[in-house]
Design a protein around this motif. Structure first.
Motif, PDB file in Angstrom:
ATOM      1  N   ALA A  75       1.212  -1.524   0.234  1.00  0.00           N
ATOM      2  CA  ALA A  75       0.069  -0.337  -0.336  1.00  0.00           C
ATOM      3  C   ALA A  75       0.349   1.692   0.047  1.00  0.00           C
ATOM      4  CB  ALA A  75      -1.093   0.083   0.993  1.00  0.00           C
ATOM      5  N   ASP A  76       2.235   0.964   0.709  1.00  0.00           N
ATOM      6  CA  ASP A  76       3.225   2.684   1.117  1.00  0.00           C
ATOM      7  C   ASP A  76       3.438   2.370  -0.373  1.00  0.00           C
ATOM      8  OD1 ASP A  76       2.339   2.662   3.670  1.00  0.00           O
ATOM      9  OD2 ASP A  76       4.334   1.652   3.999  1.00  0.00           O
ATOM     10  N   MET A  77       3.495   1.771  -1.032  1.00  0.00           N
ATOM     11  CA  MET A  77       4.409   1.887  -2.743  1.00  0.00           C
ATOM     12  C   MET A  77       2.952   2.013  -3.936  1.00  0.00           C
ATOM     13  SD  MET A  77       7.216  -0.771  -3.163  1.00  0.00           S
ATOM     14  CE  MET A  77       6.801  -2.107  -1.678  1.00  0.00           C
ATOM     15  N   ALA A  78       1.887   1.847  -3.748  1.00  0.00           N
ATOM     16  CA  ALA A  78       1.357   2.250  -4.386  1.00  0.00           C
ATOM     17  C   ALA A  78       1.182   3.501  -4.064  1.00  0.00           C
ATOM     18  CB  ALA A  78      -0.072   0.936  -3.928  1.00  0.00           C
ATOM     19  N   ASP A  79       0.672   3.839  -3.131  1.00  0.00           N
ATOM     20  CA  ASP A  79       0.516   5.053  -2.620  1.00  0.00           C
ATOM     21  C   ASP A  79       1.649   6.299  -2.810  1.00  0.00           C
ATOM     22  OD1 ASP A  79      -2.494   4.858  -1.597  1.00  0.00           O
ATOM     23  OD2 ASP A  79      -1.142   4.399   0.655  1.00  0.00           O
ATOM     24  N   MET A  80       2.781   6.281  -3.268  1.00  0.00           N
ATOM     25  CA  MET A  80       3.750   6.909  -3.259  1.00  0.00           C
ATOM     26  C   MET A  80       3.516   7.019  -5.061  1.00  0.00           C
ATOM     27  SD  MET A  80       6.421   8.799  -2.957  1.00  0.00           S
ATOM     28  CE  MET A  80       7.007   8.252  -1.215  1.00  0.00           C
ATOM     29  N   THR A  81       4.068   5.466  -5.648  1.00  0.00           N
ATOM     30  CA  THR A  81       3.544   5.889  -7.006  1.00  0.00           C
ATOM     31  C   THR A  81       2.443   6.905  -7.633  1.00  0.00           C
ATOM     32  OG1 THR A  81       4.265   3.786  -7.088  1.00  0.00           O
ATOM     33  CG2 THR A  81       2.576   4.009  -8.720  1.00  0.00           C
ATOM     34  N   THR A  82       1.387   6.589  -6.852  1.00  0.00           N
ATOM     35  CA  THR A  82      -0.439   7.769  -7.262  1.00  0.00           C
ATOM     36  C   THR A  82       0.422   9.341  -7.239  1.00  0.00           C
ATOM     37  OG1 THR A  82      -1.657   5.774  -7.214  1.00  0.00           O
ATOM     38  CG2 THR A  82      -2.583   7.982  -6.757  1.00  0.00           C
ATOM     39  N   ALA A  83       0.910   9.335  -5.791  1.00  0.00           N
ATOM     40  CA  ALA A  83       2.067  10.937  -5.589  1.00  0.00           C
ATOM     41  C   ALA A  83       2.470  10.789  -6.649  1.00  0.00           C
ATOM     42  CB  ALA A  83       2.136  10.414  -3.717  1.00  0.00           C
ATOM     43  N   TRP A  84       3.549  10.536  -7.234  1.00  0.00           N
ATOM     44  CA  TRP A  84       4.989  10.626  -8.493  1.00  0.00           C
ATOM     45  C   TRP A  84       3.994  10.752  -9.311  1.00  0.00           C
ATOM     46  CZ3 TRP A  84       9.000  11.609  -8.354  1.00  0.00           C
ATOM     47  CH2 TRP A  84       9.819  12.132  -9.486  1.00  0.00           C
ATOM     48  N   HIS A  85       3.048  10.286  -9.762  1.00  0.00           N
ATOM     49  CA  HIS A  85       2.554  10.228 -10.980  1.00  0.00           C
ATOM     50  C   HIS A  85       1.964  12.236 -11.073  1.00  0.00           C
ATOM     51  CE1 HIS A  85       3.852   6.859 -13.142  1.00  0.00           C
ATOM     52  NE2 HIS A  85       3.174   6.029 -12.335  1.00  0.00           N
ATOM     53  N   ALA A  86       1.103  12.095 -10.023  1.00  0.00           N
ATOM     54  CA  ALA A  86       0.308  13.190 -10.099  1.00  0.00           C
ATOM     55  C   ALA A  86       1.475  14.294  -9.959  1.00  0.00           C
ATOM     56  CB  ALA A  86      -0.356  13.219  -8.711  1.00  0.00           C
ATOM     57  N   ALA A  87       2.047  14.079  -9.405  1.00  0.00           N
ATOM     58  CA  ALA A  87       3.345  15.315  -9.197  1.00  0.00           C
ATOM     59  C   ALA A  87       3.876  15.523 -10.545  1.00  0.00           C
ATOM     60  CB  ALA A  87       4.312  15.302  -8.585  1.00  0.00           C
ATOM     61  N   ALA A  88       4.711  14.367 -11.171  1.00  0.00           N
ATOM     62  CA  ALA A  88       4.939  14.697 -12.270  1.00  0.00           C
ATOM     63  C   ALA A  88       3.741  15.296 -13.473  1.00  0.00           C
ATOM     64  CB  ALA A  88       5.720  13.014 -13.024  1.00  0.00           C
ATOM     65  N   ARG A  89       2.622  14.563 -13.659  1.00  0.00           N
ATOM     66  CA  ARG A  89       1.868  14.860 -14.138  1.00  0.00           C
ATOM     67  C   ARG A  89       1.590  17.390 -14.434  1.00  0.00           C
ATOM     68  NH1 ARG A  89      -0.461  10.560 -13.181  1.00  0.00           N
ATOM     69  NH2 ARG A  89      -2.091  12.020 -11.940  1.00  0.00           N
ATOM     70  N   ALA A  90       1.419  17.268 -12.760  1.00  0.00           N
ATOM     71  CA  ALA A  90       1.685  19.331 -12.361  1.00  0.00           C
ATOM     72  C   ALA A  90       2.729  19.643 -12.895  1.00  0.00           C
ATOM     73  CB  ALA A  90       0.745  18.825 -11.088  1.00  0.00           C
ATOM     74  N   THR A  91       4.273  19.013 -12.880  1.00  0.00           N
ATOM     75  CA  THR A  91       5.800  19.763 -13.275  1.00  0.00           C
ATOM     76  C   THR A  91       5.262  20.297 -14.265  1.00  0.00           C
ATOM     77  OG1 THR A  91       5.943  18.137 -11.363  1.00  0.00           O
ATOM     78  CG2 THR A  91       7.392  19.393 -12.375  1.00  0.00           C
ATOM     79  N   PRO A  92       6.102  21.246 -14.529  1.00  0.00           N
ATOM     80  CA  PRO A  92       6.553  21.498 -16.079  1.00  0.00           C
ATOM     81  C   PRO A  92       7.887  20.773 -16.639  1.00  0.00           C
ATOM     82  CG  PRO A  92       6.157  23.883 -15.220  1.00  0.00           C
ATOM     83  CD  PRO A  92       6.106  22.338 -13.805  1.00  0.00           C
ATOM     84  N   HIS A  93       8.113  20.302 -17.662  1.00  0.00           N
ATOM     85  CA  HIS A  93       8.930  20.007 -18.494  1.00  0.00           C
ATOM     86  C   HIS A  93      10.233  20.953 -17.797  1.00  0.00           C
ATOM     87  CE1 HIS A  93      10.850  17.600 -21.289  1.00  0.00           C
ATOM     88  NE2 HIS A  93      11.995  19.008 -21.571  1.00  0.00           N
ATOM     89  N   GLY A  94      11.173  19.642 -18.044  1.00  0.00           N
ATOM     90  CA  GLY A  94      12.460  20.474 -17.325  1.00  0.00           C
ATOM     91  C   GLY A  94      12.459  20.894 -15.644  1.00  0.00           C
ATOM     92  N   GLN A  95      11.710  20.887 -15.154  1.00  0.00           N
ATOM     93  CA  GLN A  95      11.668  21.710 -13.437  1.00  0.00           C
ATOM     94  C   GLN A  95      11.382  19.905 -12.433  1.00  0.00           C
ATOM     95  OE1 GLN A  95      11.372  24.817 -12.685  1.00  0.00           O
ATOM     96  NE2 GLN A  95      11.974  25.193 -14.265  1.00  0.00           N
ATOM     97  N   PRO A  96      11.896  20.322 -11.555  1.00  0.00           N
ATOM     98  CA  PRO A  96      12.340  18.846 -10.528  1.00  0.00           C
ATOM     99  C   PRO A  96      10.607  18.431  -9.979  1.00  0.00           C
ATOM    100  CG  PRO A  96      13.479  20.444  -9.343  1.00  0.00           C
ATOM    101  CD  PRO A  96      12.682  21.169 -11.063  1.00  0.00           C
ATOM    102  N   ILE A  97      10.578  17.686  -9.899  1.00  0.00           N
ATOM    103  CA  ILE A  97       9.034  17.286  -9.691  1.00  0.00           C
ATOM    104  C   ILE A  97       9.004  17.310  -7.958  1.00  0.00           C
ATOM    105  CG2 ILE A  97       7.555  15.203  -9.010  1.00  0.00           C
ATOM    106  CD1 ILE A  97       9.091  14.067 -11.613  1.00  0.00           C
ATOM    107  N   VAL A  98       8.433  18.426  -7.582  1.00  0.00           N
ATOM    108  CA  VAL A  98       8.175  17.987  -5.892  1.00  0.00           C
ATOM    109  C   VAL A  98       6.953  17.064  -5.278  1.00  0.00           C
ATOM    110  CG1 VAL A  98       7.532  19.942  -4.077  1.00  0.00           C
ATOM    111  CG2 VAL A  98       9.198  20.217  -5.920  1.00  0.00           C
ATOM    112  N   LEU A  99       6.582  16.664  -4.360  1.00  0.00           N
ATOM    113  CA  LEU A  99       6.271  15.977  -3.650  1.00  0.00           C
ATOM    114  C   LEU A  99       5.366  16.308  -2.321  1.00  0.00           C
ATOM    115  CD1 LEU A  99       7.317  12.283  -3.924  1.00  0.00           C
ATOM    116  CD2 LEU A  99       5.932  13.280  -5.746  1.00  0.00           C
ATOM    117  N   SER A 100       3.972  16.359  -2.291  1.00  0.00           N
ATOM    118  CA  SER A 100       3.620  17.017  -1.233  1.00  0.00           C
ATOM    119  C   SER A 100       4.846  16.764  -0.428  1.00  0.00           C
ATOM    120  CB  SER A 100       2.615  16.226  -0.559  1.00  0.00           C
ATOM    121  OG  SER A 100       2.430  14.922   0.121  1.00  0.00           O
TER     122      SER A 100
END
Length: 106
Positions: A75-100
């Motif tokens: 469940a931890d890994m599934a939650d992190m994967t979901t959070a990572w994908h959401a953060a990646a989609r919200a991050t402009p190209h070339g910028q660091p991905i920032v999680l909550s």
């Protein structure tokens, strides 16, 4: 006997995955021989070819290993994967991905 060339990293996540595995080993989370056995078994089940398939097998092996040693839950890994994908989609190209803040940042 000719040695096979080492697999190059074709994407940053592949190098990061490798680095994370080495760091976990160096921190004493597992013995490299145990990792090699786990990864070898995962590779044996791979039917695709290429670096993407190789490193996806590496990722599956590391995730399963982390669950087995109690470092994370499925469940931890599934939650992190979901959070990572959401953060990646919200991050402009070339910028660091920032999680909550609850997840930290990358």
């Amino acid at each position: 006997m000719m040695r096979k060339p080492e697999r190059p990293f074709e994407a940053p996540w592949q190098a990061q995955l490798f680095g994370m595995t080495v760091a976990l080993n160096e921190a004493g989370a597992f013995h490299w021989s145990d990792w090699a056995t786990r990864f070898g078994a995962e590779l044996a089940s791979v039917t695709e070819t290429g670096n993407e398939a190789y490193y996806r097998a590496w990722l599956r092996a590391l995730e399963a290993f982390m669950v087995d040693i109690g470092a994370a839950t499925v469940a931890d890994m599934a939650d992190m994967t979901t959070a990572w994908h959401a953060a990646a989609r919200a991050t402009p190209h070339g910028q660091p991905i920032v999680l909550s803040p609850a997840r930290g940042s990358v």
